[in-house]
Design an enzyme around this catalytic site. Structure first.
Site, PDB file in Angstrom:
ATOM      1  NE  ARG A  51      -2.467   0.211   3.326  1.00 57.70           N
ATOM      2  CZ  ARG A  51      -3.202  -0.313   4.283  1.00 57.70           C
ATOM      3  NH1 ARG A  51      -4.491  -0.243   4.211  1.00 57.70           N
ATOM      4  NH2 ARG A  51      -2.655  -0.914   5.310  1.00 57.70           N
ATOM      5  CE  LYS A 149       1.927 -21.997  10.188  1.00 56.51           C
ATOM      6  NZ  LYS A 149       2.753 -21.140  11.060  1.00 56.51           N
ATOM      7  CG  ASP A 178       4.304 -26.875   6.130  1.00 55.49           C
ATOM      8  OD1 ASP A 178       5.474 -26.726   6.521  1.00 55.49           O
ATOM      9  OD2 ASP A 178       3.397 -27.281   6.865  1.00 55.49           O
ATOM     10  CG  HIS A 179       8.949 -22.654   6.585  1.00 58.99           C
ATOM     11  ND1 HIS A 179       7.965 -22.382   7.474  1.00 58.99           N
ATOM     12  CD2 HIS A 179      10.077 -22.784   7.317  1.00 58.99           C
ATOM     13  CE1 HIS A 179       8.465 -22.352   8.692  1.00 58.99           C
ATOM     14  NE2 HIS A 179       9.752 -22.594   8.636  1.00 58.99           N
ATOM     15  CE  LYS A 183      12.404 -25.921   8.750  1.00 65.60           C
ATOM     16  NZ  LYS A 183      13.266 -24.811   9.127  1.00 65.60           N
ATOM     17  CD  GLU A 217       9.909 -22.037  17.146  1.00 63.67           C
ATOM     18  OE1 GLU A 217      10.353 -21.164  16.405  1.00 63.67           O
ATOM     19  OE2 GLU A 217       8.700 -22.166  17.415  1.00 63.67           O
ATOM     20  CG  ASP A 236       2.553 -20.978  15.059  1.00 62.97           C
ATOM     21  OD1 ASP A 236       2.339 -20.313  14.027  1.00 62.97           O
ATOM     22  OD2 ASP A 236       3.665 -20.995  15.639  1.00 62.97           O
ATOM     23  CG  HIS A 241       5.522 -26.137  10.348  1.00 59.49           C
ATOM     24  ND1 HIS A 241       5.281 -25.773   9.052  1.00 59.49           N
ATOM     25  CD2 HIS A 241       5.678 -24.970  11.033  1.00 59.49           C
ATOM     26  CE1 HIS A 241       5.284 -24.444   8.966  1.00 59.49           C
ATOM     27  NE2 HIS A 241       5.520 -23.939  10.152  1.00 59.49           N
ATOM     28  CE  LYS A 332       6.430 -19.875  18.868  1.00 63.42           C
ATOM     29  NZ  LYS A 332       7.105 -19.842  17.579  1.00 63.42           N
TER      30      LYS A 332
HETATM   31  C1  BG6 Z   1       6.319 -20.712  11.662  1.00 60.05           C
HETATM   32  C2  BG6 Z   1       5.587 -20.481  12.948  1.00 60.05           C
HETATM   33  O1  BG6 Z   1       5.476 -21.306  10.723  1.00 60.05           O
HETATM   34  O2  BG6 Z   1       7.423 -21.573  11.892  1.00 60.05           O
HETATM   35  C3  BG6 Z   1       6.523 -19.868  13.979  1.00 60.05           C
HETATM   36  O3  BG6 Z   1       4.503 -19.600  12.717  1.00 60.05           O
HETATM   37  C4  BG6 Z   1       7.748 -20.712  14.145  1.00 60.05           C
HETATM   38  O4  BG6 Z   1       5.855 -19.706  15.227  1.00 60.05           O
HETATM   39  C5  BG6 Z   1       8.382 -21.042  12.778  1.00 60.05           C
HETATM   40  O5  BG6 Z   1       8.668 -19.995  14.943  1.00 60.05           O
HETATM   41  C6  BG6 Z   1       9.502 -22.052  12.930  1.00 60.05           C
HETATM   42  O6  BG6 Z   1      10.167 -22.177  11.712  1.00 60.05           O
HETATM   43  P1  BG6 Z   1      11.694 -22.620  11.662  1.00 60.05           P
HETATM   44  O7  BG6 Z   1      11.991 -22.782  10.215  1.00 60.05           O
HETATM   45  O8  BG6 Z   1      12.481 -21.540  12.331  1.00 60.05           O
HETATM   46  O9  BG6 Z   1      11.780 -23.908  12.433  1.00 60.05           O
END
Ligand code: BG6
Length: 485
Positions: A51, A149, A178-179, A183, A217, A236, A241, A332
């Site tokens: 924007r 997501k 979905d990243h 990996k 994490e 989340d 994941h 976390k």
């Molecule tokens: C994201 C979550 O999809 O993945 C986050 O929303 C999380 O909360 C993150 O921290 C973790 O990704 P990675 O690649 O750092 O393990």
């Protein structure tokens, strides 16, 4: 061992939310790395759209700053290539919910190249963008859209989102990221499972005692409190994941490594998941420590009952896995940042060496991060005199060793996935029905603890989560693997 880089086709990639957090942290640094590796063709165009009013020069400065800040060691090393990369970058101010900017954006797109639109914005805007891409004639029958997501908040909202996108785009045009699937080790898991004969005969409940999937994490919820407090670890992380990791471990071999064959098999796994008994779910929330605020402080909600940690015991009702539990855990502010899948094999049926030699189990450990790699724990004789004593040694397939000095070149999940979008390969993206099946399994669990008004158990920052999570496995005579980097 240096990977072979094959340039992708020429593309126009529009990033909606081009000045946002995800674009600056992941998408743009990822594209820069692909540029440095030679994978981006000479006339590729990256167009930021958001924007705020910026001209191209101002946007290039934003991109430069982002790459310097988030691009890591490689970006520093390749800083000399930054100017060349920025020549590919431009900007158009677009009002996603209005009319302005769309025609200008249309004017920037070329007719004869791959066209992709990255929706790096909140899902509430997906419908607006999809609609306008059509109304202003930007979407062609071959354009791709990339969505992030959270894909919905529950089954109902995910259905609505699917329907919204389906109004304007075919499933083959929709890339749900979905990243975790991008990996390196996750893909290697498929190579190990389906490229070797060794594991397949053992890959079932007859030989596998249990599977542990841990995504730990050290960070808290940071500045994402407003989003996170409405989601929690289940929505989340687990629904997407961890679910994807579970699928890749549990699925049958697809006939081909092609998008629908792979996704059909994953879908069968999700549909075979049992509902989880509430005794088999432990939710936690990190407490305040000397230096750090509690979860409730972080999200500014003193009565929050959202979980920042969850552990579950999941059973799969099919011939291959009936009887083998999958223990999932994520949270976390835990002791270390580590993601691991551990396939723990059963004991030998009888120890010919006697109990004093010790009992050992083979464990196939798939380490997603840090130190990506796969190790297989094998039992051998302890070297030297002293009788027949057994000891575990790891057969180590750590990529850092195999790749030698190029180890840090392992591509980030995002850059790989974006290149797949350009290549038109959906194998590592979630299909609409897969996402719905995952929500269909997740929803009743969330409804269960909500209706029981359950409060998550507090746990110390820097720990392995609440005591009850340890008990979840102890009750079954098993233990979690250590959370350590
Ligand atoms: C994201 C979550 O999809 O993945 C986050 O929303 C999380 O909360 C993150 O921290 C973790 O990704 P990675 O690649 O750092 O393990």
């Amino acid at each position: 061992m240096v990977s072979r880089v094959i340039p992708v086709e020429t593309f126009d990639l529009v990033i909606f939310g081009g000045t946002g957090d995800l674009a600056r942290r992941k998408i743009l640094p990822g594209l820069f790395r692909r540029f440095c590796s030679g994978q981006m063709p000479d006339n590729a165009a990256i167009i930021g759209a958001a924007r705020s009013e910026h001209d191209d020069a101002e946007y290039r400065q934003i991109v430069r700053d982002a790459i310097v800040e988030f691009g890591g060691a490689q970006a520093k090393r390749d800083a000399g290539m930054l100017d060349g990369f920025l020549e590919h970058v431009s900007y158009v101010a677009v009002d996603i919910k209005g009319e302005s900017g769309w025609m200008a954006l249309a004017g920037r797109l070329r007719g004869d190249v791959v066209r992709a639109f990255y929706f790096s914005v909140g899902p509430s805007l997906f419908g607006d963008i999809a609609e306008r891409l059509h109304a202003f004639g930007l979407a062609t029958s071959d354009s791709r859209i990339v969505v992030e997501k959270p894909f919905g908040h529950d089954l109902e909202s995910a259905r609505t989102l699917n329907a919204t996108l389906a109004k304007h785009f075919a499933e083959t045009q929709i890339y749900r990221i979905d990243h975790y699937l991008g990996k390196e080790t996750v893909q290697n898991l498929m190579a190990v499972r389906f490229g070797n004969m060794l594991f397949e005969p053992l890959w079932n409940s007859q030989y596998v005692d249990h599977v542990q999937i841990t995504v730990a994490e050290t960070v808290g919820v940071g500045g994402r409190g407003a989003y996170y407090d409405k989601s929690g670890a289940m929505r989340d992380m687990v629904q997407n994941h961890l679910m994807q990791l579970l699928c890749l471990i549990a699925m049958e071999a697809p006939a081909k490594f092609d998008p629908d064959a792979v996704r059909d098999e994953k879908l069968k796994v999700i549909r075979a998941l049992n509902p989880v008994d509430y005794h088999h779910i432990v939710r936690g929330q990190y407490a305040a420590s000397d230096h750090d605020p509690s979860y409730r402080d972080d999200v500014d909600n003193a009565r929050s009952t959202t979980e920042s940690f969850i552990a579950l015991k999941v059973m799969i009702s099919n011939w291959r896995w009936a009887g083998t539990p999958f223990y999932l855990r994520t949270g976390k502010k835990l002791r270390a940042r580590t993601s691991e899948i551990a396939v723990v094999f059963k004991d030998t049926p009888h120890s010919i060496f006697g109990e004093e030699a010790g009992r050992h189990r083979n464990v196939l450990s798939i380490q997603l991060q840090p130190n990506e790699g796969i190790t297989l724990g094998v039992t051998i004789k302890e070297p030297g005199p002293g009788g027949m004593r057994l000891v575990d040694v790891p057969l180590d397939m750590t990529f850092a060793d195999a790749l030698g000095p190029d180890a840090e070149e392992v591509p980030d999940a995002y850059e790989r996935l974006i290149m797949d979008v350009i290549r038109g390969n959906q194998t590592l993206f979630m299909r609409g029905d897969e996402v719905l099946a995952a929500w269909a399994w997740t929803d009743p669990l969330i409804q269960g603890w909500t209706s029981r008004r359950e409060v998550p158990k507090p746990y110390d920052a820097g720990s392995s989560g609440p005591e009850d999570a340890l008990m979840l496995m102890h009750r079954d005579g098993r233990r979690w693997r250590d959370i350590r980097a």
